[in-house]
Design a protein around this motif. Structure first.
Motif, short mmCIF file in Angstrom:
data_model
loop_
_atom_site.label_atom_id
_atom_site.label_comp_id
_atom_site.label_asym_id
_atom_site.label_seq_id
_atom_site.Cartn_x
_atom_site.Cartn_y
_atom_site.Cartn_z
N LEU A 40 53.03 10.09 69.79
CA LEU A 40 52.38 9.21 68.83
C LEU A 40 51.40 8.30 69.54
CD1 LEU A 40 55.78 9.12 68.15
CD2 LEU A 40 54.79 8.38 65.99
N GLU A 41 50.22 8.20 68.98
CA GLU A 41 49.21 7.25 69.47
C GLU A 41 48.82 6.35 68.31
OE1 GLU A 41 44.82 7.10 71.66
OE2 GLU A 41 45.83 9.02 71.31
N GLN A 42 49.15 5.07 68.43
CA GLN A 42 48.94 4.14 67.33
C GLN A 42 47.87 3.13 67.68
OE1 GLN A 42 52.53 2.51 65.77
NE2 GLN A 42 51.50 1.21 64.26
N LYS A 43 46.97 2.89 66.73
CA LYS A 43 45.96 1.85 66.85
C LYS A 43 45.97 1.07 65.54
CE LYS A 43 42.95 4.35 70.06
NZ LYS A 43 41.59 4.90 70.32
N GLY A 44 46.43 -0.16 65.61
CA GLY A 44 46.57 -0.95 64.39
C GLY A 44 47.52 -0.28 63.43
N ASN A 84 51.43 1.02 56.09
CA ASN A 84 51.37 -0.33 55.54
C ASN A 84 52.04 -1.32 56.50
OD1 ASN A 84 54.16 -0.11 55.17
ND2 ASN A 84 53.98 0.38 52.99
N ARG A 85 52.14 -2.56 56.12
CA ARG A 85 52.67 -3.59 57.01
C ARG A 85 54.12 -3.35 57.41
NH1 ARG A 85 53.45 -8.04 54.54
NH2 ARG A 85 53.72 -9.25 56.45
N TYR A 153 59.87 -2.76 59.54
CA TYR A 153 59.15 -3.93 60.02
C TYR A 153 58.70 -4.84 58.87
CZ TYR A 153 59.04 -1.22 64.31
OH TYR A 153 59.41 -0.49 65.41
N ASN A 154 58.55 -6.14 59.20
CA ASN A 154 58.04 -7.14 58.24
C ASN A 154 58.85 -7.18 56.95
OD1 ASN A 154 55.53 -8.31 59.50
ND2 ASN A 154 55.05 -6.12 59.62
N GLN A 155 60.13 -6.89 57.05
CA GLN A 155 61.02 -7.00 55.89
C GLN A 155 61.85 -8.28 56.05
OE1 GLN A 155 60.94 -5.22 53.30
NE2 GLN A 155 60.23 -3.15 53.79
N PRO A 252 50.62 -10.77 60.51
CA PRO A 252 50.65 -9.31 60.33
C PRO A 252 49.25 -8.74 60.13
CG PRO A 252 52.29 -10.38 58.94
CD PRO A 252 51.41 -11.47 59.49
N THR A 253 49.07 -7.49 60.55
CA THR A 253 47.82 -6.79 60.33
C THR A 253 47.60 -6.57 58.84
OG1 THR A 253 48.39 -5.61 62.35
CG2 THR A 253 46.49 -4.80 61.12
#
Length: 270
Positions: A40-44, A84-85, A153-155, A252-253
């Protein structure tokens, strides 16, 4: 031992600038063991995924059904997702590319496989590939995607770092509870646990995560499914290596930005 670092509102926050991770995935079902690697390669909020080195009981796919599922899944990668966030799948970013790849494979598969079971499987797979909504649904029900992109995340958690909610798996609603170990281990990792119950069907889901405390990256995770308290399958992922950079802020983004061997036909012969 250190304490788990929560963001404002008791959430497991992860604001990623970029990261690269590799995992070894294993699916144990009865006497069959499927293993493969996921990169996996994640950007934002965007992530690109590759899957390779599929083995069944330490051998390349051999039976007709295994080979067919493997060939059908090759159209999926590379796979690009927008999240999503919470880390859920928002949409498939390179869906049109995947559909084009699949159309070429689809034609070749129909030329090679002529038995009724194979043709039925190919056409069912074709339906999933040719509608974004169905392909996204297939991904969300796949073991790896359900586990890794499960919205952890973000929960917002309660003051006791516990929450309850309803989550659907393969068209069935499960009542979930989620809680966190507030202390980290010697590697500065902590446990996050999610358990889902479907009492009418006597089914239970257990999801277990080991998260690195600072960046909240998944180091290990498992997905166990029980029927009448007997395990139906066990799926695990374990990180192989990582080079990553992460954001350090608390904001958060913005919210923008298959391979499914488990569903191969059961009646195909070698």
């Amino acid at each position: 031992m250190n304490k788990v670092i929560f963001s404002n509102g008791n959430s497991i926050f992860r604001g990623v600038i970029s990261s690269q991770s590799s995992y070894r995935a294993s699916l144990q079902r009865g006497n069959s063991l499927l293993t493969y690697e996921v990169q996996l390669e994640q950007k934002g909020n965007s992530v690109q995924i590759e899957a390779k080195n599929f083995l069944i009981n330490n051998n390349p796919p051999d039976l007709m059904a295994e080979q067919l599922a493997h060939k059908a899944g090759q159209a999926l990668y590379p796979l690009c997702l927008s999240l999503n966030r919470q880390g859920d799948i928002s949409y498939i970013s390179n869906y049109e590319e995947i559909k084009t790849r699949w159309q070429k494979i689809y034609t070749k598969l129909l030329e090679y496989y002529v038995d009724a079971y194979s043709v039925h499987y190919i056409n069912q797979t074709h339906r999933s590939y040719t509608l974004h909504s169905l392909l996204k649904e297939k991904l969300e029900e796949n073991y790896f995607f359900f586990l890794y992109f499960g919205g952890i995340y973000n929960q917002t958690l309660g003051d006791d770092f516990y929450r309850e909610y309803t989550l659907r798996y393969k068209g069935v609603d499960f009542l979930f509870s989620q809680w966190v170990d507030m202390e980290t281990n010697e590697n500065n990792c902590f446990g996050l646990y999610r358990e889902g119950l479907q009492e009418e069907r006597d089914e239970r889901i257990e999801l277990r995560y080991l998260l690195e405390n600072k960046h909240k990256s998944i180091e290990e995770a498992s997905f166990s499914f029980f029927k009448s308290e007997k395990i139906d399958f066990l799926f695990t992922i374990e990180k192989l290596e990582e080079t990553a950079s992460f954001s350090t802020g608390e904001t958060p983004t913005e919210e923008r930005m298959q391979f499914w061997l488990d569903e191969k036909p059961e009646n195909l012969n070698h």
